[in-house]
Design a protein around this motif. Structure first.
Motif, short mmCIF file in Angstrom:
data_model
loop_
_atom_site.label_atom_id
_atom_site.label_comp_id
_atom_site.label_asym_id
_atom_site.label_seq_id
_atom_site.Cartn_x
_atom_site.Cartn_y
_atom_site.Cartn_z
N ASP A 56 44.80 -10.09 -0.14
CA ASP A 56 43.35 -10.30 -0.27
C ASP A 56 42.60 -9.14 0.40
O ASP A 56 43.03 -8.65 1.45
CB ASP A 56 42.98 -11.63 0.43
CG ASP A 56 41.49 -11.90 0.38
OD1 ASP A 56 41.03 -12.49 -0.61
OD2 ASP A 56 40.79 -11.49 1.34
N HIS A 58 39.91 -8.87 2.19
CA HIS A 58 39.49 -9.05 3.58
C HIS A 58 40.69 -8.91 4.53
O HIS A 58 40.56 -8.37 5.63
CB HIS A 58 38.80 -10.40 3.75
CG HIS A 58 37.52 -10.51 2.99
ND1 HIS A 58 36.35 -9.92 3.42
CD2 HIS A 58 37.24 -11.10 1.79
CE1 HIS A 58 35.39 -10.17 2.55
NE2 HIS A 58 35.90 -10.87 1.53
N GLU A 59 41.83 -9.39 4.07
CA GLU A 59 43.03 -9.21 4.88
C GLU A 59 43.45 -7.74 4.92
O GLU A 59 43.97 -7.26 5.93
CB GLU A 59 44.19 -10.07 4.35
CG GLU A 59 45.42 -10.00 5.25
CD GLU A 59 46.59 -10.81 4.72
OE1 GLU A 59 47.74 -10.56 5.19
OE2 GLU A 59 46.39 -11.68 3.85
N VAL A 61 41.41 -5.24 5.02
CA VAL A 61 40.58 -4.64 6.07
C VAL A 61 41.15 -4.95 7.45
O VAL A 61 41.26 -4.07 8.30
CB VAL A 61 39.13 -5.17 5.96
CG1 VAL A 61 38.29 -4.69 7.15
CG2 VAL A 61 38.48 -4.69 4.67
N ASP A 62 41.53 -6.21 7.67
CA ASP A 62 42.08 -6.60 8.97
C ASP A 62 43.36 -5.84 9.28
O ASP A 62 43.57 -5.37 10.41
CB ASP A 62 42.35 -8.11 9.00
CG ASP A 62 41.07 -8.94 8.95
OD1 ASP A 62 40.01 -8.38 9.28
OD2 ASP A 62 41.15 -10.12 8.56
N PRO A 73 34.56 -0.65 3.13
CA PRO A 73 34.48 -1.68 2.07
C PRO A 73 33.66 -1.20 0.87
O PRO A 73 32.64 -1.77 0.51
CB PRO A 73 33.81 -2.85 2.79
CG PRO A 73 32.94 -2.21 3.82
CD PRO A 73 33.71 -0.98 4.29
N ILE A 76 34.28 -4.08 -1.94
CA ILE A 76 35.01 -5.27 -1.51
C ILE A 76 34.73 -6.48 -2.38
O ILE A 76 35.58 -7.35 -2.57
CB ILE A 76 34.72 -5.56 -0.02
CG1 ILE A 76 35.76 -6.56 0.54
CG2 ILE A 76 33.29 -6.04 0.18
CD1 ILE A 76 35.75 -6.65 2.04
N ASP A 77 33.52 -6.56 -2.96
CA ASP A 77 33.21 -7.69 -3.83
C ASP A 77 34.06 -7.70 -5.09
O ASP A 77 34.21 -8.73 -5.75
CB ASP A 77 31.72 -7.65 -4.23
CG ASP A 77 30.81 -7.94 -3.05
OD1 ASP A 77 31.29 -8.51 -2.06
OD2 ASP A 77 29.62 -7.58 -3.12
#
Length: 403
Positions: A56, A58-59, A61-62, A73, A76-77
């Protein structure tokens, strides 16, 4: 038969292995995709790197932050993160499938199915994945064979692919110019012709971007002739015709003979009617940058070719002089040598020096300085000693005129 992506310098750029570790490439969660695989298989230079992942966004990015890797990002959308390693951007996109499309944008959903992600791409040669560790290529739609045959095909039904994103019409001809051979996919061509009017729904910036990318490839003429003959550009750029393609063909030959790097705006100038006002209107329609718009107009402005190359370059800039001289077939290519690598000098005198010579402050100072500059340019930019003598002559002339 297993196909392996050849090893190359780009694969060993600093920071790439750390990025792949962060994305668990060893666990099968990340693969190279698209242009890097396509161009790598062809032995071409790889400039842009894309990675597809089941993770995913967002993951992603983490994970990058944990690994100390800069994550931007950028999209990112739509599932896209840009990682920056050693100043080098790498686009990372989560596997996707299209839920709905309107020809300009798509509503997507994430997936962990590699084939489903491949099926939403445009051409078979762009739907190739490579394992970063084993270098094994995954090919769902015959893209490797198409690369070998220099054959450009849409994935599945060409009309359906175009309906998903109208820009694929222009992308088809850009990729045809760079990767296609002599055999044209009749179904793809007819689908492009049938949907050509849908280009009007696209932003002019997207159209300009694709067109400039197309005309700057090494051999764009065959694709452009197909576009003109098929009425592909009629809805958005009707000014481009067979005469423009002939001018571009001439320019390409002159660029090659002179050893000049192709420039997209110069090539666009050759395609358009040789009229600066018309070109400026087209540039506005395509929403080119102010810099590109000015360059286009300067290239097509009439006159100036009776000046010496350096005089022309001093007046309109070296870049503009190169463009104009290359676009005019009667200018010998040897004339370019006078301005290749040349930096226009600065007039080694100012208005204050003319006042010191006795010229009264006022409008005459600017006029006299302009006259000195004109003589300096005409004489081939002589040194300060000669300029001083020219200034004496001009000041004396103005003083006599005032008596």
């Amino acid at each position: 038969m297993t196909v392996l992506l050849p090893d190359a310098d780009w694969r060993h750029r600093p920071g790439l292995d750390a990025l792949l570790d962060a994305l668990d490439a060893a666990g099968g969660k990340a693969r190279f995709v698209g242009g890097a695989v396509r161009d790598g298989l062809l032995g071409l230079r790889v400039n842009d790197l894309d990675i597809a992942t089941t993770i995913d966004p967002h993951e992603v990015v983490d994970r990058l932050k944990t690994a100390g890797i800069k994550a931007v990002p950028t999209g990112i959308d739509h599932g896209t993160i840009t990682a920056v390693i050693g100043g080098w951007p790498v686009e990372i996109t989560t596997l996707r499938r299209d839920v709905s499309t309107d020809g300009r944008r798509a509503t997507i959903a994430y997936t962990d199915d590699w084939r489903e992600d491949a099926a939403r791409r445009d051409f078979t040669i762009n739907a190739l994945y490579a394992d970063p560790l084993t270098r094994e290529v995954t090919d769902y739609f015959g893209g490797v064979a198409d690369l070998e045959a220099r054959r450009l095909r849409f994935i599945g039904d060409a009309s359906a692919r175009i309906a998903e994103d109208h820009l694929r019409i222009l992308r088809y001809f850009r990729f045809l110019a760079r990767y296609g051979g002599d055999v044209l996919d009749a179904d793809a061509y007819e689908a492009c012709r049938a949907a050509a009017n849908s280009l009007m729904a696209l932003s002019r910036e997207r159209i300009a971007d694709e067109l400039l990318k197309l005309i700057v490839v090494a051999a764009p003429l065959h694709a452009l002739r197909l576009m003109v003959d098929g009425g592909i550009l009629r809805a958005v750029l009707p000014e481009v015709d067979g005469a423009g393609i002939a001018r571009l063909e001439q320019l390409i030959a002159r660029e090659a003979a002179a050893g000049v790097t192709p420039a997209p705006v110069r090539r666009l100038a050759s395609l358009l009617p040789p009229d600066a006002a018309i070109a400026d209107g087209i540039a506005a329609r395509l929403k080119l940058s102010n810099k590109a718009r000015k360059r286009l107009s300067i290239a097509l402005e009439p006159g100036g070719l009776d000046e010496s190359p350096r005089a022309l370059a001093y007046r309109i800039g070296v870049e503009g002089a190169f463009d104009r001289m290359l676009l005019e077939p009667h200018v010998p290519l040897e004339a370019l040598e006078a301005i290749r690598g040349w930096t226009p000098p600065t007039l080694p005198i100012g208005g204050g020096a003319l006042i010191q010579r006795g010229l009264q402050p006022g409008p005459d100072v600017a006029k006299a300085l302009q006259a000195v500059q004109q003589m300096w340019v005409t004489e081939g930019f002589p040194d300060a000693g000669r300029v001083a003598a020219l200034a004496d002559q001009i000041v004396s002339k103005f003083q006599r005129a005032r008596q």
